[in-house]
Motif scaffolding. Sequence first.
Motif, PDB file in Angstrom:
ATOM      1  N   PHE A 250       0.729  -1.192  -0.060  1.00 53.98           N
ATOM      2  CA  PHE A 250       0.048   0.103  -0.134  1.00 53.98           C
ATOM      3  C   PHE A 250       0.861   1.510   0.041  1.00 53.98           C
ATOM      4  N   LEU A 251       1.879   1.249   0.958  1.00 55.58           N
ATOM      5  CA  LEU A 251       2.887   2.451   0.926  1.00 55.58           C
ATOM      6  C   LEU A 251       3.495   2.559  -0.420  1.00 55.58           C
ATOM      7  N   ARG A 252       4.158   1.445  -0.814  1.00 55.55           N
ATOM      8  CA  ARG A 252       4.996   1.635  -2.184  1.00 55.55           C
ATOM      9  C   ARG A 252       4.127   2.102  -3.378  1.00 55.55           C
ATOM     10  N   GLU A 253       3.074   1.225  -3.511  1.00 53.62           N
ATOM     11  CA  GLU A 253       2.244   0.996  -4.739  1.00 53.62           C
ATOM     12  C   GLU A 253       1.116   2.165  -4.783  1.00 53.62           C
ATOM     13  N   THR A 254       0.493   2.204  -3.622  1.00 50.84           N
ATOM     14  CA  THR A 254      -0.669   3.006  -3.749  1.00 50.84           C
ATOM     15  C   THR A 254      -0.195   4.603  -3.513  1.00 50.84           C
ATOM     16  N   LEU A 255       0.468   4.601  -2.381  1.00 51.47           N
ATOM     17  CA  LEU A 255       0.792   5.932  -1.971  1.00 51.47           C
ATOM     18  C   LEU A 255       2.319   6.362  -2.451  1.00 51.47           C
ATOM     19  N   LYS A 256       2.926   5.497  -3.282  1.00 50.83           N
ATOM     20  CA  LYS A 256       4.210   5.871  -4.028  1.00 50.83           C
ATOM     21  C   LYS A 256       5.331   6.407  -2.970  1.00 50.83           C
ATOM     22  N   ILE A 257       5.214   5.779  -1.906  1.00 48.47           N
ATOM     23  CA  ILE A 257       6.221   5.901  -0.776  1.00 48.47           C
ATOM     24  C   ILE A 257       7.246   5.036  -0.702  1.00 48.47           C
ATOM     25  N   LYS A 258       8.355   5.303  -1.321  1.00 46.98           N
ATOM     26  CA  LYS A 258       9.403   3.884  -1.956  1.00 46.98           C
ATOM     27  C   LYS A 258      10.435   3.811  -0.655  1.00 46.98           C
ATOM     28  N   GLY A 259      10.390   4.631   0.231  1.00 49.38           N
ATOM     29  CA  GLY A 259      11.517   4.484   1.275  1.00 49.38           C
ATOM     30  C   GLY A 259      11.651   3.043   1.776  1.00 49.38           C
ATOM     31  N   PRO A 260      10.460   2.622   2.360  1.00 51.21           N
ATOM     32  CA  PRO A 260      10.635   1.197   2.829  1.00 51.21           C
ATOM     33  C   PRO A 260      10.757   0.289   1.712  1.00 51.21           C
ATOM     34  N   HIS A 261      11.755  -0.744   1.769  1.00 48.09           N
ATOM     35  CA  HIS A 261      12.136  -1.615   0.664  1.00 48.09           C
ATOM     36  C   HIS A 261      11.424  -3.189   0.984  1.00 48.09           C
ATOM     37  N   ILE A 262      11.302  -3.832  -0.023  1.00 50.42           N
ATOM     38  CA  ILE A 262      10.884  -5.148   0.127  1.00 50.42           C
ATOM     39  C   ILE A 262      12.485  -6.091   0.086  1.00 50.42           C
ATOM     40  N   GLY A 263      12.583  -6.606   1.174  1.00 50.04           N
ATOM     41  CA  GLY A 263      13.787  -7.527   1.007  1.00 50.04           C
ATOM     42  C   GLY A 263      13.606  -8.975   0.845  1.00 50.04           C
TER      43      GLY A 263
ATOM     44  N   GLU B 224      10.176 -10.259   2.386  1.00 48.01           N
ATOM     45  CA  GLU B 224       8.783 -10.552   2.421  1.00 48.01           C
ATOM     46  C   GLU B 224       8.186 -11.561   3.557  1.00 48.01           C
ATOM     47  N   THR B 225       9.342 -12.190   4.227  1.00 46.54           N
ATOM     48  CA  THR B 225       9.098 -12.959   5.126  1.00 46.54           C
ATOM     49  C   THR B 225       9.212 -12.880   6.423  1.00 46.54           C
ATOM     50  N   THR B 226       9.231 -11.614   6.987  1.00 44.07           N
ATOM     51  CA  THR B 226       9.467 -11.166   8.086  1.00 44.07           C
ATOM     52  C   THR B 226      10.889 -11.263   8.908  1.00 44.07           C
ATOM     53  N   HIS B 227      11.796 -11.274   8.011  1.00 46.93           N
ATOM     54  CA  HIS B 227      12.971 -11.689   8.328  1.00 46.93           C
ATOM     55  C   HIS B 227      13.852 -10.467   8.375  1.00 46.93           C
ATOM     56  N   CYS B 228      14.102  -9.526   7.437  1.00 49.44           N
ATOM     57  CA  CYS B 228      15.134  -8.619   7.069  1.00 49.44           C
ATOM     58  C   CYS B 228      15.173  -7.395   7.674  1.00 49.44           C
ATOM     59  N   GLY B 229      13.750  -7.031   7.785  1.00 49.04           N
ATOM     60  CA  GLY B 229      13.638  -5.722   8.512  1.00 49.04           C
ATOM     61  C   GLY B 229      13.701  -4.323   7.537  1.00 49.04           C
ATOM     62  N   ALA B 230      14.086  -4.579   6.200  1.00 50.67           N
ATOM     63  CA  ALA B 230      14.299  -3.714   5.205  1.00 50.67           C
ATOM     64  C   ALA B 230      12.812  -2.831   4.910  1.00 50.67           C
ATOM     65  N   CYS B 231      11.701  -3.537   5.352  1.00 49.66           N
ATOM     66  CA  CYS B 231      10.453  -2.993   5.273  1.00 49.66           C
ATOM     67  C   CYS B 231       9.808  -2.013   6.422  1.00 49.66           C
ATOM     68  N   THR B 232      10.715  -2.079   7.584  1.00 50.79           N
ATOM     69  CA  THR B 232      10.583  -1.284   8.693  1.00 50.79           C
ATOM     70  C   THR B 232       9.892   0.087   8.709  1.00 50.79           C
ATOM     71  N   VAL B 233       8.804   0.185   9.170  1.00 52.77           N
ATOM     72  CA  VAL B 233       8.160   1.559   9.344  1.00 52.77           C
ATOM     73  C   VAL B 233       7.950   1.944  10.867  1.00 52.77           C
ATOM     74  N   ASP B 234       7.637   2.980  11.387  1.00 53.77           N
ATOM     75  CA  ASP B 234       7.210   3.439  12.525  1.00 53.77           C
ATOM     76  C   ASP B 234       5.577   3.532  12.536  1.00 53.77           C
ATOM     77  N   LEU B 235       4.937   2.561  13.318  1.00 54.79           N
ATOM     78  CA  LEU B 235       3.277   2.722  13.123  1.00 54.79           C
ATOM     79  C   LEU B 235       2.989   2.706  14.789  1.00 54.79           C
ATOM     80  N   ASN B 236       2.596   3.926  14.896  1.00 59.61           N
ATOM     81  CA  ASN B 236       1.715   4.389  16.307  1.00 59.61           C
ATOM     82  C   ASN B 236       3.097   4.130  17.051  1.00 59.61           C
ATOM     83  N   GLY B 237       4.127   4.318  16.917  1.00 61.66           N
ATOM     84  CA  GLY B 237       5.166   4.446  17.949  1.00 61.66           C
ATOM     85  C   GLY B 237       6.016   3.344  18.158  1.00 61.66           C
ATOM     86  N   LYS B 238       5.593   2.106  17.155  1.00 61.75           N
ATOM     87  CA  LYS B 238       6.440   0.898  17.260  1.00 61.75           C
ATOM     88  C   LYS B 238       7.021   0.644  15.925  1.00 61.75           C
ATOM     89  N   SER B 239       8.330   0.239  15.951  1.00 59.50           N
ATOM     90  CA  SER B 239       8.964  -0.308  14.672  1.00 59.50           C
ATOM     91  C   SER B 239       8.207  -1.705  14.219  1.00 59.50           C
TER      92      SER B 239
END
Lengths: 164, 287
Positions: free
Chosen positions: A28-41, A43-58
């Motif tokens: 949603f961030l990358r494709e709909t909102l065009k916010i390309k900072g967070p990366h997809i490394g 896609e299995t919850t291991h690498c953290g490249a997609c980390t964002v801050d959500l309501n004060g949590k990483s």
Amino acid sequence: MTKMHVKMTVNGEAAEGLAEPRTLLIHFLRETLKIKGPHIGCETTHCGACTVDLNGKSVKSCTVFVGQANGAEITTVEGLVNADGSLGVIQEMFREHHGLQCGFCTPGMITRAHRLLQENPMPTEEEVRFGMAGNLCRCTGYQNIVKAIMAAAETLNAQKEAAE
Amino acid sequence: MIPAGFEYHRPGDIESALSILTQHGDEARVIAGGHSLIPMMKLRLTDLSHLIDLQDIELLKGIEVAGGTVTIGAMVTQHQLINDQGLADAIPLIREGSLQIADPQVRYVGTIGGNVANGDPGNDMPGLMQCLGATYELQGPGGTREVAARDFYEAAYFTERAEDEILTRIRIPVPAAGTGYAYEKQKRKIGDYATAAAGVLIRIEGGTCADASIAMTNLSDTPVWSVAAANALIGTAVDATARQAAIAAAIDEIEPVADNRGPVEFKKHVAGVILGRAIERAASRAG
Ligand SMILES: Cc1cc2nc3c(=O)[nH]c(=O)nc-3n(C[C@H](O)[C@H](O)[C@H](O)COP(=O)(O)OP(=O)(O)OC[C@H]3O[C@@H](n4cnc5c(N)ncnc54)[C@H](O)[C@@H]3O)c2cc1C
Ligand code: FES
Ligand code: FES
């Protein structure tokens, strides 16, 4: 599947869009909102490249459905720049201390480091390593990432003291 | 890695959640932190068409320490478990265990309810809850009931929880003052499930072990709470001979399977080593 209307605050600005419920927040961030900072490394919850801050949590945004983030406050690496658009302290320290090589992991690293320093403004090296353990880097060997975060902590604390 | 489609629900109270769950039967699933469920959905190993997000249900939140009992809402995250000082004072074993689960990002969202309800033998909380003698409160359309953690696990992914029940809270008796504790986990790297892990509680009176509880993680298709291992310590000074007897009793009760974490003999060996360390650390903290 019918699409749902999703609203969130991203980097201080209201954002909205339509998405199938199965849409992952990273898409949603990358494709709909065009916010390309967070990366997809991985896609299995291991690498953290997609980390964002959500309501004060990483969080790893590849493992959050868009509906779960409906109404949330999100910060990505784009939101961590200074008001005048120049690099924020953590970003600047990554540059100065060579905390990146290819740069793929960097947006996740910086976003995570931001939350870590909010919670623990004066971490030891061991605390930085433990707090950054959800982010993988295939290039740097981590040494300079740790150095950059320690330096950022010092600079941020000095700035805070000067302001007081 | 895109899961199959589903309809998303975010009810504001437990009654609405239960009614959606009842209405859709086995087509519906609740989602807590989603950090076990979403990976399974991406792999298309889970079949569902209605997802019920529990994040807005107040009843499922909060940690309370009162009258010798700790009550933890199902939606309390591992991050909250680590940072709650009242909980750390009452039952430090929970913080020690939580810090060894996954990585920081996962701990911000992964919940205790999801961890214990999941039924994956790799999850660390079920063994911890068995070690502590916790009780799970389950709410279904017919009302509320309680099940002991020690009776909850049947096989991998099969638990006592009925499909139309939601796990609401966990109650844990606060161990007697001076009880020593340890959770020791061997893993290949940060963020990995246990090759072997053990939770130990030990109470010592006048140099002799008066009470003990031992549970192990990821060494069978359910957690293993070993009465025989605890009995091998009770009445002893928890010396090397007693520790060896407890380890032998525990290894007798586990049934690890060979996988990418190693062959059976290796896992039994690792189980013995980590249990020995956990007993030693728990005993050294008892007083
Ligand atoms: C990279 C990675 C590493 C991990 N490492 C570990 C580890 O070392 N140790 C460990 O223990 N875990 C580990 N986990 C799992 C993590 O701790 C999960 O968050 C946890 O197992 C499940 O919690 P959840 O809130 O995410 O549950 P979800 O994924 O939302 O749910 C899991 C299951 O429980 C059900 N459920 C959830 N809440 C309830 C409820 N209140 N009532 C009834 N059913 C419910 C769901 O329907 C689902 O079937 C890891 C996960 C990842 C991604
Ligand atoms: S892309 Fe999300 S953790 Fe790797
Ligand atoms: S700089 Fe290349 S992955 Fe980290």
